[in-house]
Write a protein that holds these residues in place. Structure first.
Motif, PDB file in Angstrom:
ATOM      1  N   LEU A  40      50.976  79.170  68.192  1.00 32.69           N
ATOM      2  CA  LEU A  40      50.902  80.628  68.265  1.00 32.69           C
ATOM      3  C   LEU A  40      50.131  81.188  67.068  1.00 32.69           C
ATOM      4  O   LEU A  40      49.342  82.122  67.204  1.00 32.69           O
ATOM      5  N   TRP A  41      50.339  80.607  65.896  1.00 31.84           N
ATOM      6  CA  TRP A  41      49.645  81.087  64.693  1.00 31.84           C
ATOM      7  C   TRP A  41      48.143  80.844  64.803  1.00 31.84           C
ATOM      8  O   TRP A  41      47.341  81.679  64.423  1.00 31.84           O
ATOM      9  N   GLN A  42      47.769  79.691  65.359  1.00 30.04           N
ATOM     10  CA  GLN A  42      46.348  79.397  65.517  1.00 30.04           C
ATOM     11  C   GLN A  42      45.722  80.324  66.554  1.00 30.04           C
ATOM     12  O   GLN A  42      44.570  80.715  66.426  1.00 30.04           O
ATOM     13  N   GLU A  43      46.456  80.664  67.608  1.00 34.59           N
ATOM     14  CA  GLU A  43      45.909  81.584  68.615  1.00 34.59           C
ATOM     15  C   GLU A  43      45.701  82.974  68.015  1.00 34.59           C
ATOM     16  O   GLU A  43      44.687  83.611  68.276  1.00 34.59           O
ATOM     17  N   THR A  44      46.638  83.433  67.205  1.00 34.60           N
ATOM     18  CA  THR A  44      46.499  84.782  66.636  1.00 34.60           C
ATOM     19  C   THR A  44      45.365  84.847  65.626  1.00 34.60           C
ATOM     20  O   THR A  44      44.745  85.896  65.455  1.00 34.60           O
TER      21      THR A  44
END
Length: 33
Positions: A22-26
């Motif tokens: 999720l952090w990489q997507e954001t």
């Protein structure tokens, strides 16, 4: 009680993997590929 520590470790590893994705997507890291 070793199974409790094993289950908590597995859940912790899975949750860290989900949070990392999720952090990489954001941050848009997946869009650069």
């Amino acid at each position: 009680m070793w199974y409790l520590a094993w289950v908590l470790g597995i859940l912790f590893a899975c949750s860290m993997g989900v949070m990392n994705a999720l952090w990489q997507e954001t941050n848009g890291k997946l869009d650069e590929e």
